[in-house]
Design an enzyme around this catalytic site. Structure first.
Site, PDB file in Angstrom:
ATOM      1  N   GLU A 126     -12.709 -96.404  31.164  1.00  0.00           N
ATOM      2  CA  GLU A 126     -11.292 -96.499  31.523  1.00  0.00           C
ATOM      3  C   GLU A 126     -11.161 -96.424  33.041  1.00  0.00           C
ATOM      4  O   GLU A 126     -11.765 -95.548  33.669  1.00  0.00           O
ATOM      5  CB  GLU A 126     -10.485 -95.365  30.886  1.00  0.00           C
ATOM      6  CG  GLU A 126      -8.998 -95.540  31.097  1.00  0.00           C
ATOM      7  CD  GLU A 126      -8.152 -94.481  30.380  1.00  0.00           C
ATOM      8  OE1 GLU A 126      -6.923 -94.531  30.505  1.00  0.00           O
ATOM      9  OE2 GLU A 126      -8.724 -93.611  29.696  1.00  0.00           O
ATOM     10  N   GLU A 303      -7.841 -84.028  25.401  1.00  0.00           N
ATOM     11  CA  GLU A 303      -8.678 -85.147  24.969  1.00  0.00           C
ATOM     12  C   GLU A 303      -8.731 -85.241  23.452  1.00  0.00           C
ATOM     13  O   GLU A 303      -8.768 -86.350  22.897  1.00  0.00           O
ATOM     14  CB  GLU A 303     -10.089 -85.004  25.549  1.00  0.00           C
ATOM     15  CG  GLU A 303     -10.144 -84.882  27.064  1.00  0.00           C
ATOM     16  CD  GLU A 303      -9.383 -85.972  27.804  1.00  0.00           C
ATOM     17  OE1 GLU A 303      -9.265 -87.101  27.291  1.00  0.00           O
ATOM     18  OE2 GLU A 303      -8.886 -85.693  28.909  1.00  0.00           O
TER      19      GLU A 303
END
Length: 885
Positions: A126, A303
Site C-alpha cells: 500500500e 489493523e
C-alpha cells in the site's frame, strides 16, 4: 521522476473503471537477496462496460524475463515495456497471462514492494508497492483471489508466510523449501503480503462466537520472542470486542502478525498477514513505556479491525482512503475508550487532532478528507484523512446514536461485502438504514479547512431566557488549494449544557422545540451559516458549556471571561469541556505573557492560575490520569497556532516562566504528592498503576524546572531507581533539559544499557533531539554522525530528525541552522526513501505562520530542495505547494 519532468496530477473526477478485471492470480517467488524471480499467472477478463482491448499493466524497477499469453510466448511486436508499464494491444476478451520478472530486494531501500529487512524478506504494497513486484493492475478496485508459492533456501528462510491459509510446506529435490498459501477471499493487490526469513513464533488461539478456533501467530526475530505476550493479548481482546460491538467475526483459519525493524508505516493490514513496525508489537516493562503498551494495543486493534473495514470492504480508488482509514481509526478509538478512561482517551485524540491536523488544514497541504487530486498518493496518508476522517465518522454516530450507527454498519457490510466502494456508498448505507437524509455530510468530504464556530449569547433576565447565536465560517485558503473556494457550511452537531451558579446542569429547553436527544446529551444542529437558539424557563443566567465531548471538529470562538473559564474548569460535568476550559484559560494567559516577553516586560503568573492549579492538585475526586492532563500546560505548537505570527521564543519563555512559577509556589504540595505516588515499590501494568505513573511524572516535571540541587537529585534518583521504562525515560527526558552532571552520566548510562535494543535506542535519540537546551542543534548534528544512526531506518530517522523537527523552539531557531540541517538529510533520504523524506519535509508547511525572517530562511531551504536533480514526486509535491502557499 526528476524535477525537469512535469508532474502528473491524478484527479478524482477522472476515475474510470478498468478495461480488464482479474479473477485469480498464482504467484511464484524464487527468493534470492539480489535476484528474486517472480512468476505471475494472471487470468484476465475484459470489462464489458469499457471500450477497447488495450491492457495496461503497472510495473517499475524489474527486468522482464519472459511473457506468455495462454501458454504461447508473445513476440516482441505484440507488447511494449516502458519504465512504468507493460502494454498489450488488442488483448483477447479472456486469457491467462504469464510473466517472469527479476527484482532485487537487497537494493530496495524505498521499503515499498519486496525488500530485505534485517536479512528477512518483507513486502509493503500500500499504496502502489505491488507494481515493484510484478506487472499488474495496481489499483484497489481490481480484486482477485491469490495463490502464492514461495521457494527459498531453508537456512535463510525457514519461515515462509503469505496471505490466507497455509496449503502445504515441503522440501524440494534441490534442497530448497517450498510453501504454498491460498487466500479464499478476493482482494486488491495492495493487501498482498509475503514474509520469509529466520523468525520465531508466539502462538495463541481465539475461539469465535460461532465456535471456530482461529490460530494466532506473532512472528518476530528470535531475540524478541519474550516481548510478544502483550501483542497477543491485545489481538485476542480486539477480536472479542469486534464481535461484541459490531457482530464481526474473523473469517480465516489463521491470523498472523510479523514485526519488522524497517517499515515506513506503523503497520499494514494485509489480509490474514499483518506486517508491523516492531515498535507496535514488542513490549516488556523494561523496554516499553505505558504509552508504548497502549500504542501496541491500539495499533493491533486498528489493523485487526481493518479485516472488515478495509479488507472485506475496500476502497474503489485511493481518493476514498478515508472510507477505510477514518472509519477504522474511529473504531480503534472506540476500542481504546472501552479499555481505559473514555474522557482521557477523548482528550488524547483531540490533542492529536489540534496538534497535527488543524495545522495541516490551515497550511499548503490542506485537503478534504476525500482529496480531489494528488501527484504522489503516499502524501495523502495524513492526519486529515485519518484523524479528521474519524471525527466525521463520529458525527454519524452522534447524529444517529449508537444503535442507529450499528444499523448503518450492518447494512454497509450486507450491501458491499467483498466489494470496492466509495465514501458515498457508506453514507447511503447509514442514511438508508435509519430512513434519514445525510446528504449535507458530503460537504465534510469535499471541503478543506477547519470551520470556525463563533458563539455569542445574550441573557434576557425579564423573560428568563438565554439567546445563543451560532455562526460558522471557514478561514480563507489560497485558491490553489483544491476545494478552497465557494465552501458551504457543513452540518455541525453541537452538544450543549447549561450550568447554574452552583455548577449543576440546568434543563435545556428551546423555544423552537426540544433539542435533539443524543448519546452526548442535548444537541443543537447547525446546518447553515448562522442560527439563533432561544433557551427558556431559566431561573438564572446560565454558564454555557458548548461543544461537549468535542462534538464537531471545529475551532470554537466564544467570548468567555477568565472567571467563566475557571468556573467551567471547576464544575463542568462534561470531562472534556472541563479540561478544555482549563486549557483555554492557560492559553489566554500564556499568549498574553508571550507578548509581554517579546516586548521585554516583566512577567507575572496570575493568581487565578495558581488557585486553579492548587485546586486540581488537592481534588481527590479526579482520577490520576485526568489530573495529569489538567495539570499539563498547552504545548508550544498549539500555542503557536493561536498567534497571528508565531513567536517561538516568546511562547517558550512564557511557558517556561509559568511552569517555574507554579513549581515554586506549589513545591511542597507537588513534592508531597510525588512522594506518595513514588512509594509503590512493585511495578504493575494495570490501569490504576498506569494512571499513578502519569501523574507522578507530571509532578516531577514541575519539580525539575526548579533546577535546584535537591530537585535535580530527585530526578536523577528516579532514573537510577526505576524498574520500568516509563519512569526511567521520564526522568531521562527531564535531565536532558538540565545543565547538570547527572544529565551526561544518565545519557551515557542509558546508552550503555540499551545500545543493542533498536527500539529503546530510538528513545535515547528522541530524548536528546527534543531537549529544550539551547545547544540541541549541535547535539543533533553530532548524533547524525553516531555509529547507531542510520538514514535507511525510518524509526531511527523519525526518532532523531522527526523529534527535532517537532521541537518547536529549537527547530525554529532564528539562525535557521535547524532548517538547513533538516534539508540536508531530506535530500539524502529522498534518494532512497521518498515516503520518509516527504514526511520530514512537511515540517516546512508552517512557513507562512512565522515572521518574514524565518519565512525567508525556510524558503531558501525549500528552494534548495526543489532544485535537486532527480527529486522524487513525493517531496516535490509538498515543496511546491509550500512555496506557492
Amino acid at each position: 521522476m526528476s524535477t525537469q519532468e512535469k508532474p502528473v496530477i491524478v484527479y478524482r473526477k477522472d476515475y474510470t473503471r478498468p478495461a480488464y478485471w482479474i479473477d485469480d492470480v498464482a504467484l511464484e517467488f524464487d527468493l534470492e537477496a539480489s535476484r528474486t524471480l517472480v512468476t505471475a499467472h494472471i487470468r484476465f477478463r475484459r470489462n464489458a462496460d469499457q471500450p477497447g482491448n488495450r491492457l495496461e499493466l503497472d510495473g517499475e524497477g524489474m527486468e522482464l524475463q519472459s511473457i506468455h499469453l495462454d501458454g504461447e510466448p508473445l513476440a516482441a511486436d505484440q507488447y511494449a515495456v516502458s519504465d512504468t508499464q507493460l502494454i498489450i494491444e488488442n488483448a483477447p476478451d479472456s486469457f491467462l497471462l504469464t510473466t517472469q520478472v527479476l527484482i532485487n530486494p537487497e537494493q530496495n531501500k524505498s521499503l515499498s514492494g519486496l525488500y530485505l529487512s534485517s536479512g528477512n524478506f518483507c513486502t509493503q504494497c500500500e499504496a502502489l508497492g505491488f507494481r515493484h513486484i510484478t506487472y499488474y493492475l495496481d489499483r484497489p478496485d481490481v480484486m482477485a483471489k491469490f495463490q502464492v508459492t514461495i521457494r527459498g533456501n531453508v537456512d535463510a528462510c525457514p519461515v515462509m508466510l503469505s496471505n490466507g491459509n497455509r496449503i502445504s510446506q515441503s522440501m524440494l529435490a534441490d534442497g530448497r523449501q517450498q510453501a504454498v498459501w491460498e487466500d479464499p477471499f478476493p482482494k486488491p493487490c495492495y493487501l498482498f503480503a509475503l514474509v520469509a526469513g529466520n523468525l520465531k513464533c508466539q502462538r495463541g488461539s481465539f475461539t469465535t462466537r460461532s465456535g471456530r478456533q482461529v490460530e494466532l501467530e506473532i512472528w518476530v526475530e528470535p531475540e524478541n520472542i519474550d516481548k510478544c505476550e502483550h501483542a497477543l493479548a491485545s489481538l485476542q481482546k480486539s477480536m472479542k470486542w469486534d464481535e461484541d460491538v459490531y457482530g464481526l467475526e474473523y473469517d480465516l483459519d489463521i491470523y498472523m502478525i510479523v514485526a519488522v525493524n524497517d517499515f515506513n508505516m506503523g503497520a499494514m493490514e494485509n489480509k490474514g498477514l499483518n506486517v508491523f513496525n516492531s515498535k507496535y508489537v514488542l513490549a516488556s516493562p523494561a523496554t516499553a513505556t505505558d504509552d508504548d503498551y497502549l500504542g501496541v494495543e491500539a495499533v493491533i486493534a486498528h489493523e485487526y479491525f481493518h479485516n472488515w473495514t478495509g479488507n472485506r470492504v475496500t476502497c474503489r480508488d485511493w481518493f476514498q482512503l478515508t472510507l477505510k482509514e477514518g472509519l477504522t481509526v474511529f473504531r480503534d478509538q472506540q476500542f481504546t475508550s472501552d479499555q481505559i478512561s473514555a474522557a482521557v482517551k477523548r482528550i488524547d485524540d483531540v490533542v492529536a487532532l489540534r496538534s497535527h491536523q488543524f495545522p495541516q488544514d490551515a497550511g499548503p497541504m490542506a485537503h478534504p478528507i476525500r482529496p480531489e487530486s494528488y501527484i504522489a498518493m503516499d502524501n495523502f496518508y495524513t492526519a486529515t484523512v485519518y484523524n479528521k476522517g474519524a471525527e466525521i465518522i463520529r458525527i454519524y454516530q452522534t447524529l444517529l446514536g449508537q444503535a442507529g450507527f450499528r444499523r448503518g454498519m450492518d447494512l454497509y457490510f450486507q450491501r458491499h461485502d467483498n466489494s470496492a466502494v466509495t465514501c458515498n456508498d457508506f453514507r447511503a448505507a447509514m442514511a438508508d438504514a435509519n430512513d434519514t437524509n445525510l446528504d449535507l455530510l458530503e460537504r465534510w468530504y469535499s471541503q478543506p479547512g477547519t470551520p470556525t464556530l463563533k458563539a455569542t449569547g445574550e441573557w434576557q433576565a425579564d423573560q428568563g431566557q438565554y439567546v445563543l447565536t451560532l455562526e460558522q465560517s471557514y478561514p480563507p485558503l489560497p485558491d490553489g488549494i483544491p476545494g478552497a473556494s465557494d465552501r458551504l457550511p457543513p452540518p455541525l452537531p453541537v452538544a450543549i449544557g447549561l450550568l447554574d451558579s452552583q455548577g449543576n446542569d440546568m434543563p435545556v429547553r428551546l423555544a423552537e422545540g426540544e433539542p435533539i436527544a443524543s448519546d452526548l446529551g442535548p444537541l443543537l444542529l447547525l446546518e447553515e451559516a448562522s442560527r439563533t437558539f432561544t433557551f427558556t424557563g431559566l431561573a438564572e443566567e446560565p454558564v454555557v458549556s458548548l461543544l461537549r465531548n468535542f462534538s464537531a471538529p471545529v475551532k470554537l470562538k466564544m467570548a468567555c471571561s477568565q472567571e467563566e473559564l475557571a468556573f467551567l474548569a471547576a464544575h463542568d460535568s462534561d470531562a472534556f469541556n472541563r479540561w478544555d476550559a482549563g486549557q483555554s484559560l492557560s492559553t489566554n494567559v500564556l499568549l498574553d505573557l508571550a507578548e509581554r516577553s517579546a516586548a521585554g516586560e516583566a512577567l507575572e503568573c496570575p493568581a487565578m492560575i495558581h488557585d486553579a492549579f492548587a485546586a486540581v492538585l488537592a481534588d481527590e475526586s479526579i482520577d490520576d490520569a485526568f489530573k495529569a492532563l489538567v495539570l499539563t500546560l498547552p504545548g508550544e505548537g498549539v500555542l503557536g497556532q493561536e498567534m497571528t505570527v508565531w513567536d517561538p521564543e516568546g511562547i517558550h519563555a512564557a511557558r517556561e516562566f509559568v511552569r517555574k512559577s507554579l513549581a515554586e509556589r506549589h513545591e511542597a504540595a507537588l513534592r508531597s504528592r510525588y512522594d506518595e505516588l513514588a512509594s509503590d515499590a512493585v511495578y504493575r501494568n494495570d490501569e490504576r498503576s498506569i494512571n499513578r505513573r502519569r501523574l507522578k511524572n507530571r509532578l516531577l516535571s514541575y519539580l525539575a524546572v526548579l533546577e535546584r540541587p535537591e530537585t535535580t537529585a530527585l530526578v536523577a534518583s528516579q532514573y537510577q531507581a526505576a524498574d520500568n521504562m516509563t519512569d526511567k525515560i521520564a526522568a531521562l527526558s527531564l535531565l536532558a533539559d538540565l545543565d547538570c552532571p547527572q544529565r551526561e552520566s544518565a545519557t551515557a548510562d542509558f546508552y550503555q544499557a540499551w545500545h543493542r535494543d533498536p527500539l529503546v535506542l530510538d528513545k535515547w535519540f528522541a530524548v536528546q533531539a527534543g531537549s529544550r537546551r539551547s545547544d540541541v542543534v549541535e547535539q543533533v548534528k553530532r548524533l547524525t554522525q553516531h555509529e547507531k544512526f542510520a538514514i535507511t531506518n525510518p524509526n531511527r530517522v523519525r526518532s532523531l530528525l522527526g523529534a527535532f523537527a517537532a521541537n518547536a523552539c529549537r527547530f525554529h531557531d532564528k539562525s535557521g541552522v535547524g532548517y538547513a540541517l533538516l534539508a540536508d538529510y531530506i535530500l539524502q533520504i529522498d534518494a532512497n526513501n521518498p515516503q520518509l523524506a516527504s514526511r520530514l519535509v512537511s515540517a516546512f508547511n508552517t512557513i507562512r505562520r512565522f515572521d518574514k525572517e524565518r519565512q525567508s530562511l525556510m524558503q531558501a531551504q525549500l528552494e534548495r530542495i526543489q532544485a535537486k536533480q532527480g527529486l522524487s514526486s513525493d517531496v516535490l509535491e509538498i515543496v511546491e505547494r509550500a512555496l506557492k502557499f
